[in-house]
Design a protein around this motif. Structure first.
Motif, PDB file in Angstrom:
ATOM      1  N   ASP A  18       0.863  -1.177   0.000  1.00  0.00           N
ATOM      2  CA  ASP A  18       0.000   0.000   0.000  1.00  0.00           C
ATOM      3  C   ASP A  18       0.900   1.228   0.000  1.00  0.00           C
ATOM      4  O   ASP A  18       2.114   1.127   0.197  1.00  0.00           O
ATOM      5  N   SER A  19       0.323   2.385  -0.242  1.00  0.00           N
ATOM      6  CA  SER A  19       1.126   3.591  -0.438  1.00  0.00           C
ATOM      7  C   SER A  19       1.962   3.989   0.777  1.00  0.00           C
ATOM      8  O   SER A  19       2.930   4.728   0.631  1.00  0.00           O
ATOM      9  N   SER A  20       1.642   3.479   1.970  1.00  0.00           N
ATOM     10  CA  SER A  20       2.423   3.825   3.158  1.00  0.00           C
ATOM     11  C   SER A  20       3.558   2.827   3.416  1.00  0.00           C
ATOM     12  O   SER A  20       4.350   3.010   4.328  1.00  0.00           O
ATOM     13  N   SER A  21       3.647   1.796   2.617  1.00  0.00           N
ATOM     14  CA  SER A  21       4.638   0.742   2.808  1.00  0.00           C
ATOM     15  C   SER A  21       6.029   1.173   2.343  1.00  0.00           C
ATOM     16  O   SER A  21       6.161   1.852   1.323  1.00  0.00           O
ATOM     17  N   PRO A  22       7.083   0.750   3.054  1.00  0.00           N
ATOM     18  CA  PRO A  22       8.446   1.044   2.575  1.00  0.00           C
ATOM     19  C   PRO A  22       8.770   0.304   1.273  1.00  0.00           C
ATOM     20  O   PRO A  22       9.692   0.683   0.561  1.00  0.00           O
ATOM     21  N   TYR A  23       8.011  -0.731   0.943  1.00  0.00           N
ATOM     22  CA  TYR A  23       8.222  -1.478  -0.295  1.00  0.00           C
ATOM     23  C   TYR A  23       7.577  -0.796  -1.499  1.00  0.00           C
ATOM     24  O   TYR A  23       7.888  -1.116  -2.631  1.00  0.00           O
ATOM     25  N   TYR A  24       6.664   0.120  -1.239  1.00  0.00           N
ATOM     26  CA  TYR A  24       5.892   0.788  -2.295  1.00  0.00           C
ATOM     27  C   TYR A  24       6.708   1.962  -2.837  1.00  0.00           C
ATOM     28  O   TYR A  24       6.450   3.121  -2.517  1.00  0.00           O
ATOM     29  N   GLN A  25       7.723   1.635  -3.634  1.00  0.00           N
ATOM     30  CA  GLN A  25       8.612   2.653  -4.195  1.00  0.00           C
ATOM     31  C   GLN A  25       8.764   2.406  -5.689  1.00  0.00           C
ATOM     32  O   GLN A  25       8.952   1.255  -6.114  1.00  0.00           O
ATOM     33  N   HIS A  26       8.721   3.471  -6.445  1.00  0.00           N
ATOM     34  CA  HIS A  26       8.887   3.366  -7.890  1.00  0.00           C
ATOM     35  C   HIS A  26      10.251   2.745  -8.197  1.00  0.00           C
ATOM     36  O   HIS A  26      11.272   3.178  -7.681  1.00  0.00           O
ATOM     37  N   GLY A  27      10.248   1.695  -8.997  1.00  0.00           N
ATOM     38  CA  GLY A  27      11.486   1.032  -9.378  1.00  0.00           C
ATOM     39  C   GLY A  27      11.945  -0.057  -8.432  1.00  0.00           C
ATOM     40  O   GLY A  27      12.950  -0.716  -8.702  1.00  0.00           O
ATOM     41  N   ALA A  28      11.229  -0.274  -7.323  1.00  0.00           N
ATOM     42  CA  ALA A  28      11.618  -1.318  -6.373  1.00  0.00           C
ATOM     43  C   ALA A  28      11.534  -2.684  -7.040  1.00  0.00           C
ATOM     44  O   ALA A  28      10.588  -2.971  -7.767  1.00  0.00           O
ATOM     45  N   SER A  29      12.541  -3.516  -6.793  1.00  0.00           N
ATOM     46  CA  SER A  29      12.555  -4.870  -7.332  1.00  0.00           C
ATOM     47  C   SER A  29      11.899  -5.797  -6.307  1.00  0.00           C
ATOM     48  O   SER A  29      12.386  -5.926  -5.185  1.00  0.00           O
ATOM     49  N   LEU A  30      10.784  -6.409  -6.711  1.00  0.00           N
ATOM     50  CA  LEU A  30       9.966  -7.170  -5.772  1.00  0.00           C
ATOM     51  C   LEU A  30       9.664  -8.567  -6.292  1.00  0.00           C
ATOM     52  O   LEU A  30       9.667  -8.811  -7.503  1.00  0.00           O
ATOM     53  N   ARG A  31       9.375  -9.467  -5.347  1.00  0.00           N
ATOM     54  CA  ARG A  31       8.857 -10.809  -5.674  1.00  0.00           C
ATOM     55  C   ARG A  31       7.503 -10.930  -4.990  1.00  0.00           C
ATOM     56  O   ARG A  31       7.390 -10.781  -3.781  1.00  0.00           O
ATOM     57  N   VAL A  32       6.472 -11.186  -5.789  1.00  0.00           N
ATOM     58  CA  VAL A  32       5.106 -11.280  -5.277  1.00  0.00           C
ATOM     59  C   VAL A  32       4.473 -12.602  -5.691  1.00  0.00           C
ATOM     60  O   VAL A  32       4.851 -13.182  -6.712  1.00  0.00           O
ATOM     61  N   THR A  33       3.523 -13.047  -4.892  1.00  0.00           N
ATOM     62  CA  THR A  33       2.826 -14.301  -5.151  1.00  0.00           C
ATOM     63  C   THR A  33       1.334 -14.074  -4.979  1.00  0.00           C
ATOM     64  O   THR A  33       0.920 -13.383  -4.045  1.00  0.00           O
ATOM     65  N   GLY A  34       0.536 -14.658  -5.866  1.00  0.00           N
ATOM     66  CA  GLY A  34      -0.904 -14.555  -5.734  1.00  0.00           C
ATOM     67  C   GLY A  34      -1.634 -15.401  -6.759  1.00  0.00           C
ATOM     68  O   GLY A  34      -1.035 -15.937  -7.701  1.00  0.00           O
ATOM     69  N   LYS A  35      -2.930 -15.503  -6.560  1.00  0.00           N
ATOM     70  CA  LYS A  35      -3.789 -16.275  -7.460  1.00  0.00           C
ATOM     71  C   LYS A  35      -4.197 -15.398  -8.638  1.00  0.00           C
ATOM     72  O   LYS A  35      -4.606 -14.247  -8.450  1.00  0.00           O
ATOM     73  N   LEU A  36      -4.072 -15.947  -9.843  1.00  0.00           N
ATOM     74  CA  LEU A  36      -4.436 -15.188 -11.037  1.00  0.00           C
ATOM     75  C   LEU A  36      -5.945 -14.978 -11.072  1.00  0.00           C
ATOM     76  O   LEU A  36      -6.719 -15.921 -11.147  1.00  0.00           O
ATOM     77  N   GLN A  37      -6.339 -13.715 -10.980  1.00  0.00           N
ATOM     78  CA  GLN A  37      -7.756 -13.355 -10.989  1.00  0.00           C
ATOM     79  C   GLN A  37      -8.245 -13.147 -12.417  1.00  0.00           C
ATOM     80  O   GLN A  37      -9.338 -13.558 -12.773  1.00  0.00           O
ATOM     81  N   LYS A  38      -7.419 -12.464 -13.240  1.00  0.00           N
ATOM     82  CA  LYS A  38      -7.771 -12.271 -14.647  1.00  0.00           C
ATOM     83  C   LYS A  38      -6.509 -12.003 -15.441  1.00  0.00           C
ATOM     84  O   LYS A  38      -5.480 -11.604 -14.903  1.00  0.00           O
TER      85      LYS A  38
END
Length: 128
Positions: A18-38
């Motif tokens: 979310d916008s208050s998260s330290p991970y929520y930065q433009h250009g941040a390299s992230l690994r995310v996991t989730g169920k494909l919704q569409k």
């Protein structure tokens, strides 16, 4: 990518983006996991969902990955935040992780972060 150096994707949950998260930065390299919704074949945009949080994934650079709604995927890439605060992950790696126990995955992520925090604290106290 902005630089020629490939950065490792920091493990994050979708709820942490979310916008208050330290991970929520433009250009941040992230690994995310989730169920494909569409998934839109026309614009190569996937939407993954986990525990009520969702994230758009730009998959145009991925090859040989078949998308199935309802399957679980993990992506590594860079986060791009548009002026309207809408975020999209520009994926450079994607894989199907059907069969993963997400509860166990998130427990291990919590333990990893605790371990890393302990290591950081120990280094700080030993250098003092």
């Amino acid at each position: 990518m902005a630089s020629s150096t490939i950065k490792p994707g920091i493990l994050v949950t979708l709820q942490e983006l979310d916008s208050s998260s330290p991970y929520y930065q433009h250009g941040a390299s992230l690994r995310v996991t989730g169920k494909l919704q569409k998934y839109s074949i026309e614009n190569a945009i996937a939407v993954i969902l986990d525990r009520g949080a969702s994230l758009k994934i730009d998959t145009k650079h991925l090859r040989d990955l078949n998308f199935r709604v309802g399957s679980i995927y993990q992506f590594i890439g860079e986060l791009f935040i548009h002026p309207d605060n809408d975020a999209i992950l520009q994926a450079r790696i994607g894989r199907n992780v059907d069969g993963i126990d997400l509860n166990l995955y998130y427990q291990s992520l919590k333990l990893l972060r605790q371990f890393e925090a302990d290591q950081k604290r120990d280094r700080a106290t030993s250098s003092s």
